[in-house]
Enzyme design. Structure first.
Site, PDB file in Angstrom:
ATOM      1  N   ASP A   9       0.728  -1.073   0.253  1.00 61.14           N
ATOM      2  CA  ASP A   9       0.119  -0.415   0.014  1.00 61.14           C
ATOM      3  C   ASP A   9       0.693   1.145  -0.164  1.00 61.14           C
ATOM      4  O   ASP A   9       0.885   2.430   0.622  1.00 61.14           O
ATOM      5  CB  ASP A   9      -1.140   0.195   1.435  1.00 61.14           C
ATOM      6  CG  ASP A   9      -2.116  -0.831   1.196  1.00 61.14           C
ATOM      7  OD1 ASP A   9      -2.013  -2.418   0.495  1.00 61.14           O
ATOM      8  OD2 ASP A   9      -2.751  -1.137   1.943  1.00 61.14           O
ATOM      9  N   ASP A  51      -4.332  -0.527  -1.768  1.00 61.52           N
ATOM     10  CA  ASP A  51      -5.961  -0.087  -1.310  1.00 61.52           C
ATOM     11  C   ASP A  51      -6.465   0.388  -2.395  1.00 61.52           C
ATOM     12  O   ASP A  51      -5.738   1.211  -2.929  1.00 61.52           O
ATOM     13  CB  ASP A  51      -5.394   0.492   0.059  1.00 61.52           C
ATOM     14  CG  ASP A  51      -6.627  -0.425   1.163  1.00 61.52           C
ATOM     15  OD1 ASP A  51      -7.303  -0.625   1.174  1.00 61.52           O
ATOM     16  OD2 ASP A  51      -6.791   1.489   1.938  1.00 61.52           O
ATOM     17  N   HIS A  53     -10.268   1.238  -3.614  1.00 66.78           N
ATOM     18  CA  HIS A  53     -11.674   1.475  -2.968  1.00 66.78           C
ATOM     19  C   HIS A  53     -12.364   1.770  -3.647  1.00 66.78           C
ATOM     20  O   HIS A  53     -12.722   2.379  -4.448  1.00 66.78           O
ATOM     21  CB  HIS A  53     -12.138   2.408  -1.483  1.00 66.78           C
ATOM     22  CG  HIS A  53     -11.471   1.181  -0.368  1.00 66.78           C
ATOM     23  ND1 HIS A  53     -11.649   0.344   0.261  1.00 66.78           N
ATOM     24  CD2 HIS A  53     -10.084   1.977   0.107  1.00 66.78           C
ATOM     25  CE1 HIS A  53     -10.650  -0.090   0.985  1.00 66.78           C
ATOM     26  NE2 HIS A  53      -9.843   1.170   1.403  1.00 66.78           N
ATOM     27  N   HIS A  59     -16.166   0.806   5.837  1.00 68.19           N
ATOM     28  CA  HIS A  59     -14.561   1.415   6.036  1.00 68.19           C
ATOM     29  C   HIS A  59     -14.644   3.187   6.388  1.00 68.19           C
ATOM     30  O   HIS A  59     -13.122   3.749   6.474  1.00 68.19           O
ATOM     31  CB  HIS A  59     -14.004   0.804   5.541  1.00 68.19           C
ATOM     32  CG  HIS A  59     -12.715   0.665   5.165  1.00 68.19           C
ATOM     33  ND1 HIS A  59     -11.926  -0.044   5.690  1.00 68.19           N
ATOM     34  CD2 HIS A  59     -11.526   0.551   3.882  1.00 68.19           C
ATOM     35  CE1 HIS A  59     -10.625   0.734   5.926  1.00 68.19           C
ATOM     36  NE2 HIS A  59     -10.391   0.561   4.432  1.00 68.19           N
ATOM     37  N   HIS A  73      -9.836   7.055   1.208  1.00 68.98           N
ATOM     38  CA  HIS A  73      -8.691   6.973   0.946  1.00 68.98           C
ATOM     39  C   HIS A  73      -9.464   5.981  -0.612  1.00 68.98           C
ATOM     40  O   HIS A  73      -9.589   5.369  -0.611  1.00 68.98           O
ATOM     41  CB  HIS A  73      -8.038   6.287   1.565  1.00 68.98           C
ATOM     42  CG  HIS A  73      -8.752   5.185   2.555  1.00 68.98           C
ATOM     43  ND1 HIS A  73      -9.158   5.446   3.596  1.00 68.98           N
ATOM     44  CD2 HIS A  73      -7.839   3.912   1.760  1.00 68.98           C
ATOM     45  CE1 HIS A  73      -9.651   3.962   3.270  1.00 68.98           C
ATOM     46  NE2 HIS A  73      -8.655   3.659   3.221  1.00 68.98           N
ATOM     47  N   LYS A  98      -7.541  -4.739  -3.237  1.00 70.04           N
ATOM     48  CA  LYS A  98      -7.621  -5.266  -1.778  1.00 70.04           C
ATOM     49  C   LYS A  98      -9.115  -4.145  -1.607  1.00 70.04           C
ATOM     50  O   LYS A  98      -8.617  -2.814  -1.760  1.00 70.04           O
ATOM     51  CB  LYS A  98      -7.260  -5.475  -0.667  1.00 70.04           C
ATOM     52  CG  LYS A  98      -5.991  -4.910  -0.552  1.00 70.04           C
ATOM     53  CD  LYS A  98      -5.345  -5.091   0.608  1.00 70.04           C
ATOM     54  CE  LYS A  98      -4.440  -3.967   1.379  1.00 70.04           C
ATOM     55  NZ  LYS A  98      -4.597  -2.656   2.223  1.00 70.04           N
ATOM     56  N   CYS A 140      -2.433  -2.448   7.581  1.00 69.24           N
ATOM     57  CA  CYS A 140      -1.968  -2.876   5.990  1.00 69.24           C
ATOM     58  C   CYS A 140      -0.889  -3.745   6.572  1.00 69.24           C
ATOM     59  O   CYS A 140      -0.714  -4.961   6.276  1.00 69.24           O
ATOM     60  CB  CYS A 140      -2.752  -1.868   5.239  1.00 69.24           C
ATOM     61  SG  CYS A 140      -3.985  -1.898   4.770  1.00 69.24           S
TER      62      CYS A 140
HETATM   63 ZN   LIG Z   1      -8.759   1.212   3.477  1.00 66.09          ZN
END
Ligand SMILES: [Zn+2]
Length: 193
Positions: A9, A51, A53, A59, A73, A98, A140
């Site tokens: 990440d 990451d 999204h 979250h 984010h 992810k 993470c």
């Molecule tokens: Zn996240």
């Protein structure tokens, strides 16, 4: 058997100027690039996680509690989801995305564009040892390292190439690594505001 470097990440939103910045993140990105340049034959494989999204539900919090919910984010399609420019990515073979529709702290929850998960990919490539770097030590990186150990990979966390959000959660991560038999090298960057 082989080894792999896992870069967790190292994205703009987790570095200075990002929406969920970890102090020291940009330096971690540069440090990983220096390591890769210094050890051209250092790993059989180099992989990265992102990451990533779309709509991760709870979250994202308004307001966030910075424990289970966070400011938005790493939204797909935004600059914040891109790798930080200090990270040289030419040796990254594959990216595991992810968290599209739910929180996903561990890179082992990620998948390739073809849907292969990280553990399967590593095993298919004969990897039995992993070294973990990236952001953040206490979230993470922690989750990725614990899953790596649970999946049976011999796991080292390069703490000097990680940065933590806070000192208390960083201490908790170090204890969790120790409890799980994970080797650590160096100290994490902790520049809590
Ligand atoms: Zn996240």
């Amino acid at each position: 058997m082989g080894n792999a470097l896992i870069i967790v990440d190292v994205q703009n939103d987790f570095c200075e100027g990002g929406s969920l910045a970890v102090a020291g993140g940009a330096d971690v990105a540069a440090g990983i690039s220096r390591l890769l340049a210094a050890e051209p034959g250092g790993w059989d494989h180099v992989v990265a996680t992102k990451d990533y999204h779309i709509d991760p539900g709870a979250h994202f919090g308004d307001p966030p509690d910075f424990v289970d919910s966070w400011p938005p984010h790493c939204v797909v399609g935004t600059q914040g989801s891109e790798f930080h420019p200090n990270l040289v990515t030419d040796r990254v073979e594959v990216i595991f995305h992810k968290g599209e529709h739910a929180a996903a702290y561990s890179g082992f929850e990620g998948h390739t564009d073809d849907g292969e998960c990280l553990a399967d990919w590593l095993r298919r490539h004969g990897v039995d040892q992993v070294e973990i770097t990236g952001l953040a030590t206490d979230f993470c990186v922690r989750a990725t390292a614990l899953d790596a150990a649970a999946e049976g990979f011999r796991t080292t966390v390069r703490l000097d190439l990680t940065a933590a959000i806070g000192p208390d959660t960083a201490r908790g991560a170090l204890q969790a690594f120790s409890d799980a038999g994970i080797t650590t090298r160096g100290e994490p960057v902790i520049r809590a505001a």
